[in-house]
Scaffold this active site. Structure first.
Site, PDB file in Angstrom:
ATOM      1  N   HIS A  43     -38.491 -31.069  17.113  1.00 58.66           N
ATOM      2  CA  HIS A  43     -39.337 -30.158  17.894  1.00 58.66           C
ATOM      3  C   HIS A  43     -38.898 -28.709  17.743  1.00 58.66           C
ATOM      4  O   HIS A  43     -38.910 -27.951  18.716  1.00 58.66           O
ATOM      5  CB  HIS A  43     -39.299 -30.530  19.382  1.00 58.66           C
ATOM      6  CG  HIS A  43     -40.438 -31.413  19.803  1.00 58.66           C
ATOM      7  ND1 HIS A  43     -41.762 -31.057  19.680  1.00 58.66           N
ATOM      8  CD2 HIS A  43     -40.438 -32.642  20.351  1.00 58.66           C
ATOM      9  CE1 HIS A  43     -42.525 -32.037  20.139  1.00 58.66           C
ATOM     10  NE2 HIS A  43     -41.750 -33.012  20.545  1.00 58.66           N
ATOM     11  N   ASP A  76     -36.192 -34.903  22.632  1.00 60.93           N
ATOM     12  CA  ASP A  76     -37.214 -35.952  22.649  1.00 60.93           C
ATOM     13  C   ASP A  76     -37.977 -36.038  21.331  1.00 60.93           C
ATOM     14  O   ASP A  76     -37.972 -35.119  20.525  1.00 60.93           O
ATOM     15  CB  ASP A  76     -38.199 -35.704  23.787  1.00 60.93           C
ATOM     16  CG  ASP A  76     -38.948 -34.380  23.623  1.00 60.93           C
ATOM     17  OD1 ASP A  76     -38.286 -33.387  23.251  1.00 60.93           O
ATOM     18  OD2 ASP A  76     -40.165 -34.346  23.841  1.00 60.93           O
ATOM     19  N   GLU A  77     -38.630 -37.163  21.153  1.00 57.12           N
ATOM     20  CA  GLU A  77     -39.615 -37.386  20.104  1.00 57.12           C
ATOM     21  C   GLU A  77     -39.113 -37.018  18.707  1.00 57.12           C
ATOM     22  O   GLU A  77     -39.820 -36.367  17.930  1.00 57.12           O
ATOM     23  CB  GLU A  77     -40.904 -36.614  20.423  1.00 57.12           C
ATOM     24  CG  GLU A  77     -41.556 -37.068  21.722  1.00 57.12           C
ATOM     25  CD  GLU A  77     -42.829 -36.299  22.044  1.00 57.12           C
ATOM     26  OE1 GLU A  77     -43.746 -36.890  22.605  1.00 57.12           O
ATOM     27  OE2 GLU A  77     -42.890 -35.085  21.736  1.00 57.12           O
ATOM     28  N   VAL A  78     -37.926 -37.440  18.370  1.00 57.19           N
ATOM     29  CA  VAL A  78     -37.410 -37.224  17.021  1.00 57.19           C
ATOM     30  C   VAL A  78     -37.946 -38.323  16.118  1.00 57.19           C
ATOM     31  O   VAL A  78     -37.782 -39.519  16.395  1.00 57.19           O
ATOM     32  CB  VAL A  78     -35.876 -37.221  17.007  1.00 57.19           C
ATOM     33  CG1 VAL A  78     -35.355 -37.060  15.580  1.00 57.19           C
ATOM     34  CG2 VAL A  78     -35.343 -36.107  17.906  1.00 57.19           C
TER      35      VAL A  78
END
Length: 520
Positions: free
Chosen positions: A259, A312-314
């Site tokens: 991100h 988050d959201e790797v």
């Protein structure tokens, strides 16, 4: 010609009885009317020293109460019958601070409580433990003064303090750039509802607008347009000071390892031979050296005790697609991308955080990365996927901030199903942060925040989407647990929206009614 409210407004509802938002802890009112002197002053009680926070607040609220909300224009619209005969005049407020200091500290431990008394004779007294309690009291006074710069319900006695120490609004300046003056405007909207943490999601894959003296290439190559769509170091410091004077902490966020738009300015610390050029390479020792230097510089600009690093959201395909990373993982016994993320956070904990003197915050779900056990002791997780994950996150060892039900870009937050845009706030208002938690788990809840992701929002429509719903969240986080009556809240929130509109804040309306700002 003077227009009477009665002739202007019937048959729609008129919001004209002034109340305080969020609802105070203890609040009693009478029926006497008071006028407010056009030369209203705030006087420090003997023994209370002045400082920048108080001076700024006195100037700000003098202007707001006397004329800054359009009171002169308002009076020209109203008939004499709209102003009950005053029993007294508020000429001055005496202010005392129990624990005043030259540069008051703003943190979780800051006492934001205050008391305020306004007598039928116009006597006005404000007492607070700290300067920031005074700021909240003055905000409440401006609410009582309302649109007519008069008080209709004296005597008034308020004893007030927030339920939670963390009452936040997250803004996102990466998907759409938000100019400095507009971020200051957002801070003003927060102060109007007594929110106290600006969680600033500064950068993301789309842009990196925050400048750095050590690494100028990050903004020069990462901003949408440099220098126009970027924040100079002085801009960053100025926003922090602007917020501080209003009792608002600024918690910056640079999301790692994904991100981010790290690769635009610092490609050497990202995965160079894989599918994700903006993901930091956990296997590269230079990543931790870079983060240490960059975040040390930022810690001086942003003095808040909290530092938010996302997490988050790797996309683990970033790791799998890189021959270099895949080989390192094999050589070091790291079996998959989840384990590599754990390794990354262990290195951040060991190599980066110790020198920063910050409390680490990350986005956290109940079964996802980052794991609390990989983070420094005392770290907190922002619970964003579902409120139901809070017990598990807490039991795994993290304090929590709740945001999942309060995503302002969602049309059905908190499980509240509706298509009427003016009713979305109700779903947010109905959320109880302690729901499903044992008493021991409740002690780990720092508070909550409303989140305004900006994929579909910029400075032109921010107010109409974010402000009213964020105000609903603000009352949930400030007021007592029993303040849950939707019908009562709607009447008071309608009034608050009118008040915000009079201040030039384009807050979304929630029901049919008339605000004086409609004709100004």
């Amino acid at each position: 010609m003077k227009l009477s409210l009665a002739t202007l407004l019937l048959p729609v509802t008129v919001v004209h009885g002034y109340d305080v938002w969020p609802l105070p802890t203890s609040y009693s009112t009478g029926t006497s009317a008071l006028s407010i002197s056009p030369s209203l002053t705030f006087n420090l009680e003997d023994g209370t020293s002045s400082n920048g926070v108080l001076t700024s607040a006195f100037d700000r609220y003098s202007a707001a109460i006397i004329g800054g909300m359009g009171c002169g224009d308002t009076r020209s619209l109203l008939s004499d019958a709209d102003f009950p005969k005053a029993s007294g005049e508020v000429k001055a407020c005496t202010v005392s601070v129990a624990n005043g200091r030259e540069a008051p500290e703003l943190s979780y431990e800051t006492d934001e409580s205050y008391t305020m008394y306004i007598g039928e004779d116009g006597k006005c007294e404000i007492k607070a433990a700290t300067e920031f309690g005074v700021v909240h009291a003055l905000e409440s006074l401006s609410h009582l003064a309302g649109e007519t710069c008069s008080i209709s319900n004296a005597p008034i006695s308020i004893t007030d303090s927030p339920r939670f120490a963390y009452r936040g609004l997250m803004i996102d300046s990466a998907r759409h750039f938000l100019p400095v003056h507009f971020i200051e405007h957002i801070i003003d909207t927060m102060a109007a509802s007594k929110l106290n943490v600006l969680h600033w999601h500064i950068s993301d894959t789309e842009s990196f607008p925050s400048s750095s003296d050590l690494f100028p290439e990050l903004a020069e190559k990462g901003a949408y347009s440099y220098p126009d769509a970027s924040y100079s170091v002085q801009d960053l410091k100025g926003i922090v000071q602007y917020a501080y004077n209003r009792g608002i902490r600024v918690m910056p966020e640079w999301d790692v390892p994904g991100h981010g738009s790290w690769g635009k300015g610092k490609p050497e610390v990202t995965i160079l031979d894989g599918a994700c050029s903006n993901t930091l390479d956990p296997t590269n020792p230079d990543v931790y050296t870079f983060l240490n230097s960059f975040l040390t510089e930022m810690a001086d600009i942003f003095p808040d005790a909290n530092l938010f690093l996302g997490g988050d959201e790797v996309d683990t395909n970033c790791f799998d697609s890189s021959p270099t990373v895949s080989k390192w993982m094999s050589d070091n016994g790291i079996e998959d991308g989840v384990a590599l993320q754990s390794y990354f956070w262990q290195q951040v904990t060991a190599q980066v955080m110790p020198g920063l003197n910050k409390t680490l915050g990350v986005w956290m779900a109940d079964d996802g990365i980052p794991y609390p056990e990989d983070l420094p002791a005392g770290s907190f997780g922002n619970v964003w996927m579902s409120q139901s994950t809070m017990p598990t996150v807490i039991d795994r060892g993290a304090d929590v901030v709740l945001s999942g039900p309060w995503y302002l870009d969602q049309q059905q937050p908190g499980g509240f199903s509706t298509y009427a845009i003016q009713s979305i706030w109700q779903g947010m208002y109905k959320v109880e942060p302690y729901e499903g938690l044992s008493p021991s788990q409740q002690s780990s809840v720092l508070g909550g925040e409303a989140c305004m992701w900006s994929e579909g929002v910029n400075a032109l429509d921010f107010d109409s989407i974010a402000v009213t719903k964020a105000a609903a969240v603000a009352e949930r986080l400030w007021s007592e647990v029993g303040v849950v009556d939707l019908e009562d809240a709607q009447e008071r929130l309608m009034e608050h929206v009118c008040r915000l509109n009079m201040r030039g804040i384009a807050a979304e309306t929630i029901a049919q009614n008339f605000c004086l700002s409609d004709v100004l």
